[in-house]
Design a protein around this motif. Structure first.
Motif, PDB file in Angstrom:
ATOM      1  N   LEU A 350      88.713 101.864  27.933  1.00 25.68           N
ATOM      2  CA  LEU A 350      88.082 100.845  27.094  1.00 25.68           C
ATOM      3  C   LEU A 350      89.112  99.842  26.585  1.00 25.68           C
ATOM      4  CD1 LEU A 350      85.499 102.951  25.040  1.00 25.68           C
ATOM      5  CD2 LEU A 350      85.083 101.535  27.060  1.00 25.68           C
ATOM      6  N   ALA A 351      90.278 100.317  26.171  1.00 23.48           N
ATOM      7  CA  ALA A 351      91.344  99.404  25.727  1.00 23.48           C
ATOM      8  C   ALA A 351      91.783  98.503  26.873  1.00 23.48           C
ATOM      9  CB  ALA A 351      92.527 100.209  25.192  1.00 23.48           C
ATOM     10  N   GLY A 352      91.854  99.068  28.088  1.00 23.95           N
ATOM     11  CA  GLY A 352      92.301  98.312  29.249  1.00 23.95           C
ATOM     12  C   GLY A 352      91.344  97.224  29.668  1.00 23.95           C
ATOM     13  N   MET A 353      90.081  97.345  29.291  1.00 22.53           N
ATOM     14  CA  MET A 353      89.077  96.337  29.646  1.00 22.53           C
ATOM     15  C   MET A 353      88.738  95.421  28.475  1.00 22.53           C
ATOM     16  SD  MET A 353      86.331  98.249  32.125  1.00 22.53           S
ATOM     17  CE  MET A 353      85.759  99.429  30.902  1.00 22.53           C
ATOM     18  N   THR A 354      89.418  95.593  27.337  1.00 28.68           N
ATOM     19  CA  THR A 354      89.087  94.785  26.163  1.00 28.68           C
ATOM     20  C   THR A 354      90.342  94.106  25.605  1.00 28.68           C
ATOM     21  OG1 THR A 354      89.194  96.802  24.808  1.00 28.68           O
ATOM     22  CG2 THR A 354      87.008  96.104  25.594  1.00 28.68           C
ATOM     23  N   PHE A 355      90.914  94.650  24.537  1.00 26.75           N
ATOM     24  CA  PHE A 355      91.988  93.912  23.861  1.00 26.75           C
ATOM     25  C   PHE A 355      93.283  93.883  24.655  1.00 26.75           C
ATOM     26  CE2 PHE A 355      92.401  98.239  22.194  1.00 26.75           C
ATOM     27  CZ  PHE A 355      93.777  98.467  22.160  1.00 26.75           C
ATOM     28  N   LEU A 363      95.031  85.962  24.687  1.00 24.71           N
ATOM     29  CA  LEU A 363      93.923  85.889  23.725  1.00 24.71           C
ATOM     30  C   LEU A 363      93.945  87.146  22.854  1.00 24.71           C
ATOM     31  CD1 LEU A 363      91.138  84.703  26.199  1.00 24.71           C
ATOM     32  CD2 LEU A 363      92.414  83.278  24.584  1.00 24.71           C
ATOM     33  N   GLU A 364      94.324  86.980  21.608  1.00 25.75           N
ATOM     34  CA  GLU A 364      94.385  88.124  20.701  1.00 25.75           C
ATOM     35  C   GLU A 364      93.287  88.072  19.645  1.00 25.75           C
ATOM     36  OE1 GLU A 364      98.452  89.302  19.565  1.00 25.75           O
ATOM     37  OE2 GLU A 364      99.150  87.731  20.933  1.00 25.75           O
ATOM     38  N   ASP A 365      92.286  87.209  19.885  1.00 32.59           N
ATOM     39  CA  ASP A 365      91.194  87.051  18.927  1.00 32.59           C
ATOM     40  C   ASP A 365      89.942  87.798  19.346  1.00 32.59           C
ATOM     41  OD1 ASP A 365      90.534  85.514  21.148  1.00 32.59           O
ATOM     42  OD2 ASP A 365      89.669  83.872  19.968  1.00 32.59           O
ATOM     43  N   ARG A 366      90.065  88.696  20.338  1.00 32.60           N
ATOM     44  CA  ARG A 366      88.883  89.403  20.845  1.00 32.60           C
ATOM     45  C   ARG A 366      89.277  90.770  21.396  1.00 32.60           C
ATOM     46  NH1 ARG A 366      87.378  84.717  24.613  1.00 32.60           N
ATOM     47  NH2 ARG A 366      88.539  83.708  22.945  1.00 32.60           N
ATOM     48  N   GLY A 367      88.254  91.595  21.624  1.00 32.43           N
ATOM     49  CA  GLY A 367      88.519  92.907  22.216  1.00 32.43           C
ATOM     50  C   GLY A 367      88.443  94.067  21.250  1.00 32.43           C
TER      51      GLY A 367
END
Length: 407
Positions: A350-355, A363-367
């Motif tokens: 999940l971390a690898g596909m999101t933040f 982009l550090e404003d999502r995830g």
């Protein structure tokens, strides 16, 4: 403000580190949760009833039945702007033909280049938007899209302009990347170095002038561009103000080191990465992006994601959706299979596909579902978030929210 819920489970991905291995025990799971939205940002996440009592007279968007919610996915490596079809490549490869034999018979990347050059702008835009819509239906709200099937000034700019036009017609965030250095086109009279010089002097200045992309990619491989000429090209692209990403270590090792040395945002593929380079990557801020779709499409081994995570690397997972080596496009299915072979925890996937994937795009404003983050999230009709990966893509996304709005 608006409160959305109640969700059976809210998987926030809050407080997880950017790099290294993760255990599922580190996941924050909020039962009977709600998400408070302020404009397009997340204001607060917590128990739905408590949030409701704390925020009187606000809009309530009620969620019916059992649903879990997780941050929307980020696909940080795709080639979804293309013309034509390479089903024959897939059939020939499975019948035992080599890459060279397929290319000589009219297949390979050059086939996609010809189809893309010959396609009308209307056709390319239509098929690009269809692929974007498919990715959104999976719960993917941020999508990197590469050029690289034009390979001359006119057609590379055509692709990037179409990607820009697609951004005007979709709610998803598109991140364009200039991959003019995909391979030297057959109709270019000159050496690899001369073609790379042509990109630097002819294509990239126009890309910059029209603000068509802020990122540059190159395929470093025996069949494409060699290490030293690639490094020089990347440094020149950086001098022009572009961020860098690299197709690295797909079939032969060594180029992931170049990615780190030039300060690339990510090194993608890494199926052939050797142990020494795993450690080299892990000590850097260059994201190691696994592309399991290419492993499945080509019948090759997977990125050594377990080793990379154990060494402390930042590991992202992306689809590599392209007409040749990775035609599936289903990131969730690919990531689930990668997890099976590489023994990745649900938290790591999940971390690898999101933040972590978002970080690869700058982009550090999502995830994550936390205060101040972009309100992009996806729900699944289940009472257990583990079912998303367990079903390997067959559990379809129920609802997709971008900027807090239901699509």
């Amino acid at each position: 403000m608006k409160l959305i819920g109640p969700f059976t489970q809210v998987v926030t991905l809050a407080n997880l580190p950017l790099r290294g291995k993760l255990s599922d025990e580190q996941l924050e799971i909020i039962p009977d949760g709600g998400i408070l939205i302020n404009n397009d940002k997340i204001e607060k996440v917590g128990n739905f009833e408590i949030l409701k009592s704390e925020n009187q007279n606000i809009e309530i968007e009620t969620v019916e039945g059992e649903q879990v919610v997780i941050p929307a996915f980020v696909d940080s490596h795709t080639h979804i702007c293309f013309g034509g079809n390479r089903a024959n490549d897939f059939a020939m490869r499975n019948a035992g033909k080599t890459y060279l034999e397929i290319a000589e018979s009219g297949g390979g990347i050059w086939s996609s280049v010809q189809h893309t050059r010959n396609a009308s702008e209307e056709e390319l835009l239509k098929t690009l938007l269809e692929r974007i819509d498919f990715l959104i239906s999976l719960g993917i709200a941020t999508i990197e899209v590469k050029s690289g099937y034009g390979l001359d000034t006119e057609n590379e700019l055509k692709m990037l302009r179409i990607i820009k036009k697609a951004q005007e017609q979709t709610k998803a965030t598109l991140v364009p990347t200039c991959l003019s250095a995909h391979l030297k086109p057959r109709d270019f009279e000159g050496s690899n170095e001369e073609y790379l010089h042509y990109i630097v002097t002819e294509i990239l200045p126009k890309v910059k002038e029209e603000d068509l992309a802020k990122r540059v990619d190159i395929f470093i491989e025996k069949s494409a561009f060699q290490p030293e000429e690639s490094k020089n090209f990347l440094l020149k692209a950086k001098e022009l103000g572009f961020e860098i990403t690299v197709h690295a270590d797909q079939f032969t090792p060594g180029s992931s080191r170049i990615a780190v040395e030039v300060g690339a945002k990510s090194a993608d593929h890494l199926e052939a990465t050797i142990d020494d380079d795993v450690d080299f990557l892990a000590k850097s801020d260059t994201v190691a992006t696994a592309l399991p779709g290419a492993s499945l499409g080509l019948g090759e081994k997977f990125t050594p994601a377990r080793k990379l995570l154990d060494a402390g690397a930042i590991v992202a997972i992306a689809s590599d959706w392209n007409p040749g080596s990775a035609p599936m496009g289903n990131l969730i299915t690919q990531a689930s299979i990668l997890a099976t072979f590489e023994k990745l925890t649900t938290a790591e996937v999940l971390a690898g596909m999101t933040f972590r994937s978002a970080f690869a795009l700058g982009l550090e404003d999502r995830g994550r579902l936390t205060e101040g983050q972009k309100a992009d999230f996806v729900t699944f009709k289940t009472n257990n978030f583990q079912n998303v990966l367990y079903n390997q893509g067959s559990l379809k996304a129920e609802n997709v929210y971008i900027d807090g709005k239901l699509l």
